[in-house]
Design an enzyme around this catalytic site. Structure first.
Site, PDB file in Angstrom:
ATOM      1  N   ARG A 234       0.854  -1.199   0.000  1.00  0.00           N
ATOM      2  CA  ARG A 234       0.000   0.000   0.000  1.00  0.00           C
ATOM      3  C   ARG A 234       0.885   1.242   0.000  1.00  0.00           C
ATOM      4  NH1 ARG A 234      -1.349   1.680   4.686  1.00  0.00           N
ATOM      5  NH2 ARG A 234      -2.140  -0.292   5.481  1.00  0.00           N
TER       6      ARG A 234
ATOM      7  N   TYR B 163     -16.654  18.551 -13.559  1.00  0.00           N
ATOM      8  CA  TYR B 163     -17.193  17.200 -13.688  1.00  0.00           C
ATOM      9  C   TYR B 163     -18.246  16.945 -12.605  1.00  0.00           C
ATOM     10  CZ  TYR B 163     -16.908  12.065 -13.702  1.00  0.00           C
ATOM     11  OH  TYR B 163     -17.188  10.734 -13.745  1.00  0.00           O
TER      12      TYR B 163
ATOM     13  N   ASP C  45      -7.919  20.252 -12.741  1.00  0.00           N
ATOM     14  CA  ASP C  45      -8.257  18.959 -13.340  1.00  0.00           C
ATOM     15  C   ASP C  45      -7.832  19.012 -14.805  1.00  0.00           C
ATOM     16  OD1 ASP C  45      -9.503  16.768 -14.561  1.00  0.00           O
ATOM     17  OD2 ASP C  45     -11.184  16.773 -13.154  1.00  0.00           O
TER      18      ASP C  45
ATOM     19  N   LYS D 193      -9.199   8.233 -18.642  1.00  0.00           N
ATOM     20  CA  LYS D 193      -9.526   8.857 -19.921  1.00  0.00           C
ATOM     21  C   LYS D 193      -8.310   8.822 -20.857  1.00  0.00           C
ATOM     22  CE  LYS D 193     -13.262   9.460 -17.547  1.00  0.00           C
ATOM     23  NZ  LYS D 193     -13.487  10.653 -16.754  1.00  0.00           N
TER      24      LYS D 193
HETATM   25  C1  LIG Z   1     -13.940  10.971 -15.480  1.00  0.00           C
HETATM   26  C2  LIG Z   1     -13.528  12.254 -14.874  1.00  0.00           C
HETATM   27  C3  LIG Z   1     -13.271  12.366 -13.498  1.00  0.00           C
HETATM   28  C4  LIG Z   1     -13.476  11.214 -12.531  1.00  0.00           C
HETATM   29  O1  LIG Z   1     -12.599  10.176 -12.775  1.00  0.00           O
HETATM   30  P1  LIG Z   1     -12.911   8.615 -12.482  1.00  0.00           P
HETATM   31  O2  LIG Z   1     -11.675   7.949 -12.965  1.00  0.00           O
HETATM   32  O3  LIG Z   1     -14.152   8.262 -13.231  1.00  0.00           O
HETATM   33  O4  LIG Z   1     -13.113   8.495 -11.010  1.00  0.00           O
HETATM   34  C5  LIG Z   1     -12.845  13.596 -13.017  1.00  0.00           C
HETATM   35  N1  LIG Z   1     -12.688  14.660 -13.835  1.00  0.00           N
HETATM   36  C6  LIG Z   1     -12.944  14.578 -15.157  1.00  0.00           C
HETATM   37  C7  LIG Z   1     -12.754  15.786 -15.992  1.00  0.00           C
HETATM   38  C8  LIG Z   1     -13.378  13.386 -15.714  1.00  0.00           C
HETATM   39  O5  LIG Z   1     -13.640  13.324 -17.027  1.00  0.00           O
END
Ligand SMILES: *Cc1c(COP(=O)(O)O)cnc(C)c1O
Length: 393
Positions: A53, A106, A184, A209
């Site tokens: 961990r 998001y 982000d 993504k």
């Molecule tokens: C998908 C996404 C998230 C969340 O991520 P997960 O991997 O689904 O937990 C946060 N910010 C953006 C811009 C996203 O597209």
């Protein structure tokens, strides 16, 4: 060889953190599927590895890679983008703190902040961060973080990161305590946008993504600008334990090897699709930072080195959007984005379905809006599919 030469981005994608494995020379970082490590003698763990961990070589390789790509002091990989957001927030925020957040963030960010962190005495102002005066007006003595998503989903609005970093610095001086700018960077990736170089303190990713890029892993990461901030995030990563698994760390590392070529291909296809839609008579409006019609096209050309494969467009009504989505064959109707395959979605009923109609209207999310994650298939096939989708409209 010139020893001071800084490797290019595409080279870092393939080599940063990816030294051949010392025992066998394996060029691909192995999946260290272990929970613990043998210690030679009491008090002397080998190479600092004690328990997985806390530290795992596969995850560590990905973390070094991400730190190099974003230009940060260190990165920490989490089990999802949401776990990364939680790691960032709990590392840097305390009860009584206030956060200014992009209104266009998001939906999961909205849910985590308002339904979870708010229960622990953290307060939030949801602000149009494309408007710098609105950001300044939202700051108060308790503000400790600006959390910004740019480009923001689904209308692709942009926030000016260099200007926001300046606002965060001024607020830090006034407050006598650090007011961090966290970004982000999931949509743009470090290939197109480098928030830390523009003055941000932290970057958050959903590696699910573009970074992984193949729609086969869920993960997240925080990249910290300073070693002090990284130590706090690392402490939370170990203490709360929402780590990325060795196998997912391997997948994301493998995905990132082709990040530079994939992002160029997403960008080429994204531009072609945007132009195709912009001149199509059935399309009311296209939202893509690379089009001169985008309200922040000038900022886009300054802040982004490319525009990528995310865009949305308005077909005027929910019925028209439904007919279009039903006719597509190559684009898959699905949530998520950033994979090699093209996806299409309907924000008003899918990604932003949990917002009230008023909240959707305030963000420009109309019932006729369709979102595309343009993949890297042959562009002629993508355009033919879109033409089929629009036939008769
Ligand atoms: C998908 C996404 C998230 C969340 O991520 P997960 O991997 O689904 O937990 C946060 N910010 C953006 C811009 C996203 O597209």
């Amino acid at each position: 060889m010139n020893e001071t030469r800084v490797p290019g981005f595409g080279t870092l994608c393939i080599h940063a953190g990816q030294e051949p494995e010392p025992v066998t020379g394996a060029v691909s970082v192995p999946i260290f599927q272990t929970s613990t490590y043998a210690q030679d003698a009491l008090g002397s763990p080998r190479a600092g590895f004690e328990y997985a961990r806390s530290k795992n070589p596969t995850r560590l390789a990905l973390e070094e890679l991400l730190a190099a790509l974003e230009g940060g002091a260190a990165a920490h990989a989490f089990a999802s983008g949401q776990a990364a957001l939680s790691g960032l927030a709990t590392a840097h925020l305390r009860s009584g703190d206030h956060v200014v957040v992009s209104r266009g963030s998001y939906g999961g960010t909205w849910r985590y902040f308002t339904k979870v962190l708010a229960n622990f005495g953290v307060t939030f102002s949801w602000v149009d961060t494309t408007d710098l005066d609105a950001v300044r007006a939202a700051l108060g003595p308790a503000t400790r973080m600006l959390f910004v998503e740019t480009p923001a989903n689904p209308t692709m609005e942009l926030s000016d990161l260099a200007a926001l970093a300046g606002i965060a610095r001024e607020a830090t001086a006034r407050a006598g305590a650090k007011v961090r700018l966290a970004v982000d960077n999931t949509f743009a990736t470090p290939f197109f946008q480098r928030p830390l170089a523009l003055g941000a303190d932290a970057v958050v990713h959903s590696t699910t993504k573009y970074l992984n890029g193949h729609s086969d892993s869920v993960g997240g990461a925080v990249v910290s600008a300073t070693a002090e901030d990284a130590a706090r995030v690392g402490f939370v990563q170990n203490a709360a334990g929402a780590i990325l698994s060795p196998f997912d760390s391997f997948l994301v590392t493998r995905g990132i090897k082709t990040l530079a070529v994939r992002m160029r291909a997403h960008d080429d296809n994204g531009r072609a699709v945007a132009v195709f839609l912009a001149v199509h008579p059935a399309v009311k409006a296209v939202f893509y930072p690379g089009l001169p019609s985008h309200p922040q096209h000038a900022l886009a050309t300054r802040q982004l080195s490319g525009f990528g494969g995310m865009l949305s467009f308005d077909l005027g009504s929910r019925d028209a959007a439904k007919r279009f989505l039903d006719r597509l064959r190559l684009f898959t109707l699905a949530e998520s984005l950033g994979g090699v395959e093209s996806l299409a979605g309907h924000p008003a009923s899918m990604s932003h379905g949990s917002l009230s109609p008023e909240e959707r209207a305030a963000r420009g999310i109309t019932d006729g809006l369709v979102r595309l994650s343009v993949g890297i298939e042959d562009v002629d096939d993508l355009l033919a599919d879109l033409a089929r989708g629009l036939e008769g409209e």
